[in-house]
Structure formats: C-alpha cells, structure tokens
Design an enzyme around this catalytic site. Structure first.
Site, PDB file in Angstrom:
ATOM      1  N   GLY A 176       0.806  -1.220   0.000  1.00  0.00           N
ATOM      2  CA  GLY A 176       0.000   0.000   0.000  1.00  0.00           C
ATOM      3  C   GLY A 176       0.833   1.262   0.000  1.00  0.00           C
ATOM      4  O   GLY A 176       0.332   2.353  -0.262  1.00  0.00           O
ATOM      5  N   ARG A 177       2.101   1.104   0.349  1.00  0.00           N
ATOM      6  CA  ARG A 177       2.988   2.276   0.320  1.00  0.00           C
ATOM      7  C   ARG A 177       4.399   1.846  -0.053  1.00  0.00           C
ATOM      8  O   ARG A 177       5.382   2.400   0.407  1.00  0.00           O
ATOM      9  CB  ARG A 177       3.006   2.967   1.664  1.00  0.00           C
ATOM     10  CG  ARG A 177       3.388   2.070   2.824  1.00  0.00           C
ATOM     11  CD  ARG A 177       3.778   2.909   3.993  1.00  0.00           C
ATOM     12  NE  ARG A 177       3.897   2.123   5.198  1.00  0.00           N
ATOM     13  CZ  ARG A 177       4.357   2.607   6.325  1.00  0.00           C
ATOM     14  NH1 ARG A 177       4.753   3.852   6.382  1.00  0.00           N
ATOM     15  NH2 ARG A 177       4.433   1.862   7.391  1.00  0.00           N
TER      16      ARG A 177
ATOM     17  N   ARG B  56       5.686 -13.567   1.175  1.00  0.00           N
ATOM     18  CA  ARG B  56       5.240 -13.699   2.565  1.00  0.00           C
ATOM     19  C   ARG B  56       4.242 -14.846   2.663  1.00  0.00           C
ATOM     20  O   ARG B  56       3.672 -15.254   1.640  1.00  0.00           O
ATOM     21  CB  ARG B  56       4.508 -12.420   2.998  1.00  0.00           C
ATOM     22  CG  ARG B  56       5.255 -11.150   2.728  1.00  0.00           C
ATOM     23  CD  ARG B  56       4.295 -10.036   2.278  1.00  0.00           C
ATOM     24  NE  ARG B  56       5.048  -8.894   1.741  1.00  0.00           N
ATOM     25  CZ  ARG B  56       5.453  -7.850   2.451  1.00  0.00           C
ATOM     26  NH1 ARG B  56       5.119  -7.767   3.701  1.00  0.00           N
ATOM     27  NH2 ARG B  56       6.165  -6.890   1.905  1.00  0.00           N
TER      28      ARG B  56
ATOM     29  N   LYS C 184       9.859   1.709   0.437  1.00  0.00           N
ATOM     30  CA  LYS C 184       8.739   1.854   1.370  1.00  0.00           C
ATOM     31  C   LYS C 184       8.520   3.343   1.592  1.00  0.00           C
ATOM     32  O   LYS C 184       9.471   4.063   1.904  1.00  0.00           O
ATOM     33  CB  LYS C 184       9.127   1.171   2.692  1.00  0.00           C
ATOM     34  CG  LYS C 184       8.019   1.029   3.690  1.00  0.00           C
ATOM     35  CD  LYS C 184       8.438  -0.049   4.684  1.00  0.00           C
ATOM     36  CE  LYS C 184       7.578  -0.107   5.911  1.00  0.00           C
ATOM     37  NZ  LYS C 184       8.051  -1.165   6.819  1.00  0.00           N
TER      38      LYS C 184
ATOM     39  N   ASP D 253      -2.012   7.063   2.931  1.00  0.00           N
ATOM     40  CA  ASP D 253      -1.412   8.081   2.059  1.00  0.00           C
ATOM     41  C   ASP D 253      -0.232   7.554   1.250  1.00  0.00           C
ATOM     42  O   ASP D 253       0.322   8.277   0.418  1.00  0.00           O
ATOM     43  CB  ASP D 253      -0.984   9.310   2.884  1.00  0.00           C
ATOM     44  CG  ASP D 253       0.092   8.968   3.920  1.00  0.00           C
ATOM     45  OD1 ASP D 253       0.490   7.791   4.009  1.00  0.00           O
ATOM     46  OD2 ASP D 253       0.530   9.892   4.631  1.00  0.00           O
ATOM     47  N   GLY D 254       0.158   6.304   1.516  1.00  0.00           N
ATOM     48  CA  GLY D 254       1.269   5.717   0.758  1.00  0.00           C
ATOM     49  C   GLY D 254       2.641   6.217   1.177  1.00  0.00           C
ATOM     50  O   GLY D 254       3.640   5.895   0.537  1.00  0.00           O
TER      51      GLY D 254
ATOM     52  N   ASP E 138       1.285 -11.404   6.962  1.00  0.00           N
ATOM     53  CA  ASP E 138       1.822 -10.572   5.872  1.00  0.00           C
ATOM     54  C   ASP E 138       3.204 -10.033   6.215  1.00  0.00           C
ATOM     55  O   ASP E 138       3.882  -9.481   5.352  1.00  0.00           O
ATOM     56  CB  ASP E 138       0.874  -9.411   5.543  1.00  0.00           C
ATOM     57  CG  ASP E 138       0.512  -8.593   6.767  1.00  0.00           C
ATOM     58  OD1 ASP E 138       0.011  -9.181   7.735  1.00  0.00           O
ATOM     59  OD2 ASP E 138       0.751  -7.375   6.769  1.00  0.00           O
ATOM     60  N   ASN E 139       3.610 -10.195   7.473  1.00  0.00           N
ATOM     61  CA  ASN E 139       4.953  -9.763   7.872  1.00  0.00           C
ATOM     62  C   ASN E 139       5.837 -10.964   8.190  1.00  0.00           C
ATOM     63  O   ASN E 139       6.827 -10.835   8.905  1.00  0.00           O
ATOM     64  CB  ASN E 139       4.874  -8.839   9.091  1.00  0.00           C
ATOM     65  CG  ASN E 139       4.190  -7.522   8.763  1.00  0.00           C
ATOM     66  OD1 ASN E 139       4.201  -7.088   7.622  1.00  0.00           O
ATOM     67  ND2 ASN E 139       3.589  -6.902   9.755  1.00  0.00           N
TER      68      ASN E 139
ATOM     69  N   ARG F 266      14.920  -0.915   0.757  1.00  0.00           N
ATOM     70  CA  ARG F 266      15.404  -2.078   1.494  1.00  0.00           C
ATOM     71  C   ARG F 266      15.670  -3.238   0.552  1.00  0.00           C
ATOM     72  O   ARG F 266      15.106  -3.322  -0.540  1.00  0.00           O
ATOM     73  CB  ARG F 266      14.465  -2.454   2.625  1.00  0.00           C
ATOM     74  CG  ARG F 266      13.191  -3.082   2.179  1.00  0.00           C
ATOM     75  CD  ARG F 266      12.336  -3.485   3.384  1.00  0.00           C
ATOM     76  NE  ARG F 266      11.060  -3.997   2.914  1.00  0.00           N
ATOM     77  CZ  ARG F 266       9.992  -4.124   3.687  1.00  0.00           C
ATOM     78  NH1 ARG F 266      10.031  -3.781   4.948  1.00  0.00           N
ATOM     79  NH2 ARG F 266       8.879  -4.610   3.191  1.00  0.00           N
TER      80      ARG F 266
END
Ligand code: AMP
Ligand code: MG
Length: 488
Positions: free
Chosen positions: A88-89, A179, A109, A121-122, A248-249, A172
C-alpha cells in the site's frame, strides 16, 4: 545509470502484482546510504547519490530495467483475516544478483499510493524509516537473517500523522518479499493456478534443490517451518520483539521483515510488549515461537491443494505433522543459541533447565537481558560482582552459578575458553530503545551524528569500546515504558 536488473517476479508472476509508479519527491536528499551493502549489490555508491540515483531511491523516476510494481498479498492481522492487503505504500523496483550470486529484491517503502493503499497516504515519515534502517542493521550485524536498508532518502515533503513530519523513503533489500500472506492471497481466491505458479517460483528462488521434485510442496513447507522457527530462536537470544508478526509480515525466506513496532528488551520479561495496539500481548517476547507456528499453519493450509490436488484433505496429516515438528525445531535452535550464550559448547536437553534457571533469575531480579549475559562472561573469568549487581538479590543465583561453573569447567578449555566463546555471541550493543529515540529526534532536527554513531556501535556489537560506553546500558527509569506504533 546502469543497473543489471533481472526481474523474475515481474516476468514470471503476472497477475500477482500491479505495475505502479512512485510519487514525485519535491526535494530528494540522501539521509543515509548503506555503502557497504550497495557495493555488495554491485551498485556504485556515487551513482546512487546522483540525481538519477536519488530519483530511483525515492521512487520518483525509475532507471532503465526497473519494473516497479506493487505486490498483492493478504494476511492475518492479529488473528483476523484481511483478504487484500498488498503493497500500500511500497513498490518492488527490481531484482539484482549480488556479489555472492544471491538474488536480492530492491524495494521501496513510503514511495506513494498504489491500488492497495486503501485509506492510507502511501507515505512514510523519516523517523520510522531511520528506525527500520537502524534496527535492520543491528540485526544483520548480530548475524540474524534480515532485510537490510540500502538507503533513507528524505523527500522534501511533509507527511501528516498526528503532527506534520518530514517524509522519507526507505530502500530495502531482501532475499525476496514473498510472505505467508502472498500465498494466502491466492488461496483465499481459490486461484489454484496462480498459487502453484507462486509456490514453484518460491521454490526456484529459495529452495532450488526441490524444484521439479514430486513432493516439493510438502518439502517446501518443511523448509519454511525450519528456517522460520530458527529465526525466532535467534530473535529470542538477543531479546528482540518483532511486535507485529502478522502473516503478511512473515517472510518465507526466513528473514526478519517489516520493522514496525519492534524493540529490543532492556529488562528480561517474557510478557514484554511494545506495540501500542497489542493490548492482549499476542506478540509478546515469550509468545513469538507459538505465533510463528500459528502463521506457519496458515501457510500449510494454503499448500494443501498443491500437496494433494485430487483431495487436499488427504494432505492434511502430512502438513499437520510438519507443523507439529515446529516446536522441536525451535527448542533445539533455542537451546543451541542460549547454551552458546552460557558458554556451553555441546548442549543436551539437560541444559534446558540450566538456561531456564538463568532466565528465571533475570526475570525475578528485573535484570537487563543483554548486560546480564555480559556479566556472566565476567563470572566465567572469575568475577561475579557485575552479575550480582545486575541480578540483584534474586535468591538462587549462588546455587545456579555453582552448577553452571561445574558445567563449563568440565568442558575442554574450561571456563577460559567458555568466556572467549561467550564474548562472541553475547552482544555489548543492541539497538536500545532510548538510544534509538534520541538518534531519531536529533535526525528529525537535521543532526545525523547520533544516528551515525549508534550505527557504528551496532556495526560491531560484540566489541566493547570505551567511547561508546554510554550506548551499553538500559534506559533510565524516567524514560518510562516504551511504546511503538504500526503504520508510521
Ligand atoms: P504494516 O503494518 O507496515 O505491515 O502494513 C500493513 C498494511 O498496511 C500493508 O498492506 C501496508 O502496505 C499498508 N500500509 C501501512 N501504512 C500505509 C500508508 N501510510 N499508506 C498506505 N498503506 C499503508
Ligand atoms: Mg507489512
């Protein structure tokens, strides 16, 4: 700028991502560049600092060969399933092959909105971006598998959270960004074709020796279980609390990913929680292995139709057996890691009680986790004073020490050799919360010196340096309980 991208994700997994463009950055400025990592990736630090490099690292313009995309994924967040999360961002710039021949993702990111942004807001603020930079480097230097920051670029834009904050983009690097939640995305939609393609892709990338074998999906599950449980054991050994172990992490590579509300323990406390939203203590320090296993069970569920396409329920016993082996894998890795911290070279199950005994003393005495193990090195060298001061009046320390001494004395090389080994596995420096906060506060005012100094101490965490003595100890009482936040 000439980067040798080789973007397998974009090429092989169409339909599992959305091509995106990053947001413009009005005044991009390099805040931190991980020059060593850049070189490992075959990237020239000078080029990365050039306008073209800054454009890539802020997401505003991509060099030739990049295929910027937002990955689709789902995820169980604090136990509740969200069928659509996704980047999403964030965006995947592309993949490069590093100096060791390893494929690495370059990922941004805070690079702006994507079709997966929902209400967000991304964007990312400089503080959390630097926090991820520092924590990831700390973990890497502690020898723990992790994504690493390549750069932090200030965008020149204001990001609104509760207050206006300087905006930034983190670049990164990861073995991949696959995931557990990536598998869940396609499993939840019943998209068996894409699920299989994804699994074969993951196998080719992370477990290539399994590629094409008949039982590869079950074997792949076992591999992911193995590396994830070992990873969590390593977290435990340095007092790391991930804080938001949602599916998701949870990377299938076995790397630590997504440094949000994470923290290192000062005082040893199995129930320690730092995340503002983890009111139930779901992801408390001492629960991480149980929650990792839970996440892996969610991965196993997605793989059942691949393990046995004709009748997925018939795959259940084998998948379940694999999941049920997770605690034993963890226990062995935990024993190895903690026994090494105690100077025990060839641990057996009998040492578990010895390890637990020490941890109980730390808990009872409210001792600083990291310093107590350093105190134990001094004890192996013949001086108990520091340890007594740290563990305080906890009854039982004397008996525990007598038993431990007998154990290490009986090993080849005795206590002297044990102390030498212990000094290589018990860090002097961890990313102490109050020091990280101090560094971030200064950085937001334009002073990067404390961040750079902290990174320098963390780059050699086992080497005591008199000039970094102030970075060794826990937060003073008046620092208060530490709280960290998601989605910052
Ligand atoms: P995280 O807590 O960072 O793991 O994020 C969970 C989900 O929320 C992911 O899908 C993120 O991409 C998304 N997300 C977090 N912060 C933002 C943001 N500021 N704008 C858009 N999406 C976000
Ligand atoms: Mg995340």
């Amino acid at each position: 700028m000439n980067i040798a991208f080789d973007n397998t994700y974009a090429r092989d997994l169409e339909g599992m991502y959305v091509p995106v463009e990053g947001a413009p950055a009005p005044a991009p400025e390099m805040v931190l560049l991980n020059e060593g990592l850049a070189r490992d990736l075959g990237l020239d630090p000078a080029t990365l600092k050039s306008p073209e490099g800054l454009a890539m690292l802020s997401g505003s313009a991509m060099p030739e060969g990049a295929t910027p995309l937002a990955m689709a994924y789902a995820g169980h967040q604090f136990g509740g399933f969200s069928p659509q999360l996704g980047d999403g961002r964030a965006l995947l710039v592309g993949e490069v092959i590093d100096r060791n021949g390893q494929r690495r993702d370059i990922h941004l990111k805070g690079s702006g909105r994507t079709p997966f942004s929902r209400g967000g807001d991304g964007k990312a603020a400089l503080g959390p971006v630097l926090r991820e930079f520092i924590l990831g480097e700390a973990m890497h230097r502690l020898g723990i598998p992790t994504t690493r920051a390549l750069s932090a670029v200030a965008t020149g834009e204001t990001v609104w959270r509760e207050t206006p904050l300087p905006g930034a983009v983190l670049a990164r690097v990861a073995a991949s960004h696959l995931r557990v939640g990536t598998f869940q995305f396609f499993a939840a939609r019943g998209d068996a074709i894409r699920l299989r393609r994804l699994a074969d892709y993951a196998i080719a990338r992370h477990d290539p020796d399994l590629a094409g074998t008949e039982d590869r999906y079950l074997r792949f599950l076992e591999r992911v279980i193995d590396r994830t449980m070992r990873l969590v054991a390593q977290w435990m050994a340095v007092g790391f609390v991930h804080g938001v172990m949602n599916t998701d992490n949870t990377a299938i590579s076995g790397e630590t990913i997504d440094y949000g509300p994470c923290a290192f323990l000062d005082r040893y406390d199995p129930m320690a929680v730092f995340s503002s939203i983890d009111t139930q203590g779901r992801y408390a320090y001492g629960r991480q292995s149980v929650l990792a296993q839970w996440n892996l069970a969610r991965l196993a569920e997605t793989l059942l139709p691949l393990i046995d396409p004709k009748s997925p329920e018939d795959a259940l016993p084998a998948a379940q057996a694999a999941i049920e082996r997770a605690p034993a894998i963890y226990a062995a890795a935990w024993r190895d890691a903690f026994a090494a911290k105690l100077g025990i070279a060839a641990p057996t199950e009998e040492d578990d009680a010895r390890i637990d005994g020490f941890l109980e003393l730390l808990g009872a005495g409210g001792a600083d986790f990291t310093q107590a193990f350093r105190g134990l090195i001094a004890a192996a060298q013949g001086s108990d004073t520091r340890l007594w001061a740290l563990v305080g009046g906890a009854p039982g320390l004397q008996d525990w020490l007598a038993d431990w001494r007998a154990r290490i004395d009986a090993q080849p090389g005795g206590a002297t050799a044990a102390a030498e080994r212990m000094a290589t596995v018990n860090p002097v420096y961890i990313a102490r919360n109050h020091r990280v906060e101090e560094a971030l506060a200064a950085a937001q005012k334009g002073d990067l010196a404390p961040t750079q100094r902290l990174l320098q101490a963390l780059s050699a965490p086992y080497t005591p340096r008199p000039d970094f003595a102030d970075l060794e100890g826990p937060a003073p009482e008046d620092f208060g309980p530490y709280v960290t936040y998601c989605g910052t």
